[in-house]
Design a protein around this motif. Structure first.
Motif, PDB file in Angstrom:
ATOM      1  N   LEU A  38      39.890  43.330  46.252  1.00 48.26           N
ATOM      2  CA  LEU A  38      40.563  42.590  47.321  1.00 48.26           C
ATOM      3  C   LEU A  38      42.015  42.273  46.989  1.00 48.26           C
ATOM      4  O   LEU A  38      42.718  41.651  47.778  1.00 48.26           O
ATOM      5  CB  LEU A  38      39.805  41.291  47.630  1.00 48.26           C
ATOM      6  N   GLY A  39      42.453  42.657  45.803  1.00 55.59           N
ATOM      7  CA  GLY A  39      43.837  42.436  45.415  1.00 55.59           C
ATOM      8  C   GLY A  39      44.086  41.168  44.613  1.00 55.59           C
ATOM      9  O   GLY A  39      45.231  40.798  44.369  1.00 55.59           O
ATOM     10  N   TRP A  40      43.026  40.496  44.188  1.00 62.76           N
ATOM     11  CA  TRP A  40      43.159  39.286  43.382  1.00 62.76           C
ATOM     12  C   TRP A  40      42.997  39.639  41.911  1.00 62.76           C
ATOM     13  O   TRP A  40      42.087  40.380  41.558  1.00 62.76           O
ATOM     14  CB  TRP A  40      42.097  38.255  43.773  1.00 62.76           C
ATOM     15  N   PRO A  41      43.821  39.087  41.037  1.00 61.30           N
ATOM     16  CA  PRO A  41      43.628  39.321  39.604  1.00 61.30           C
ATOM     17  C   PRO A  41      42.276  38.762  39.150  1.00 61.30           C
ATOM     18  O   PRO A  41      41.931  37.619  39.486  1.00 61.30           O
ATOM     19  CB  PRO A  41      44.775  38.551  38.943  1.00 61.30           C
ATOM     20  N   PRO A  42      41.490  39.530  38.418  1.00 62.12           N
ATOM     21  CA  PRO A  42      40.186  39.047  37.957  1.00 62.12           C
ATOM     22  C   PRO A  42      40.272  37.761  37.136  1.00 62.12           C
ATOM     23  O   PRO A  42      39.316  36.998  37.087  1.00 62.12           O
ATOM     24  CB  PRO A  42      39.652  40.204  37.118  1.00 62.12           C
ATOM     25  N   ALA A  43      41.411  37.507  36.524  1.00 66.76           N
ATOM     26  CA  ALA A  43      41.570  36.284  35.733  1.00 66.76           C
ATOM     27  C   ALA A  43      41.500  35.025  36.594  1.00 66.76           C
ATOM     28  O   ALA A  43      41.304  33.931  36.075  1.00 66.76           O
ATOM     29  CB  ALA A  43      42.900  36.321  34.973  1.00 66.76           C
ATOM     30  N   TYR A  44      41.650  35.172  37.919  1.00 68.55           N
ATOM     31  CA  TYR A  44      41.565  34.021  38.822  1.00 68.55           C
ATOM     32  C   TYR A  44      40.125  33.586  39.086  1.00 68.55           C
ATOM     33  O   TYR A  44      39.898  32.516  39.645  1.00 68.55           O
ATOM     34  CB  TYR A  44      42.220  34.338  40.160  1.00 68.55           C
TER      35      TYR A  44
END
Length: 129
Positions: A38-44
């Motif tokens: 979805l375009g979110w960094p996995p670290a979030y």
């Protein structure tokens, strides 16, 4: 009505905690891979999981349930905006946040007379004076 509302609220909370918040809190691949798609960094993922957890806790506490529901709708609105941005299907992805929100508010409406006073159920329109 009270017990129906409690059951609906409990099902909503269990779904959000088990299917969404918990995998994010432990940084599971089942949570990080869809976020990346979805375009979110996995670290979030852990941070989003903590926000979801806080929203659910506030929703389940009677004194803060309306505040928790309002915050949860903000969270669901962000999820819906993300689904729109990536062009996912309308009924299965984009509107899923609306379905969850209606279920959440329905449970709160059934268990809280103050919410029913704000949003009364009317069987028919009152006659004009």
């Amino acid at each position: 009505m009270l017990w129906s509302g409690r059951i609906m609220s409990g099902l909503f909370a269990a779904f959000l905690l088990i299917a969404s918040a918990a995998p994010k809190l432990v940084n599971a691949r089942v949570a990080t891979e869809p976020l990346a798609a979805l375009g979110w960094p996995p670290a979030y993922a852990p941070m989003i999981g903590m926000v979801e957890l806080a929203c659910v806790i506030l929703y389940l506490i009677p004194r803060t349930s309306i505040f928790g529901a309002t915050l949860t709708m903000g969270l669901l609105g962000g999820a819906m905006a993300t689904q729109i941005r990536v062009g996912n299907p309308l009924f299965s992805h984009i509107l899923f946040s609306i379905y969850l929100g209606l279920f959440m508010w329905g449970g709160l409406w059934l268990r809280d007379p103050q919410v029913r006073a704000i949003f009364p159920w009317r069987r028919s329109m009152p006659e004009a004076a």
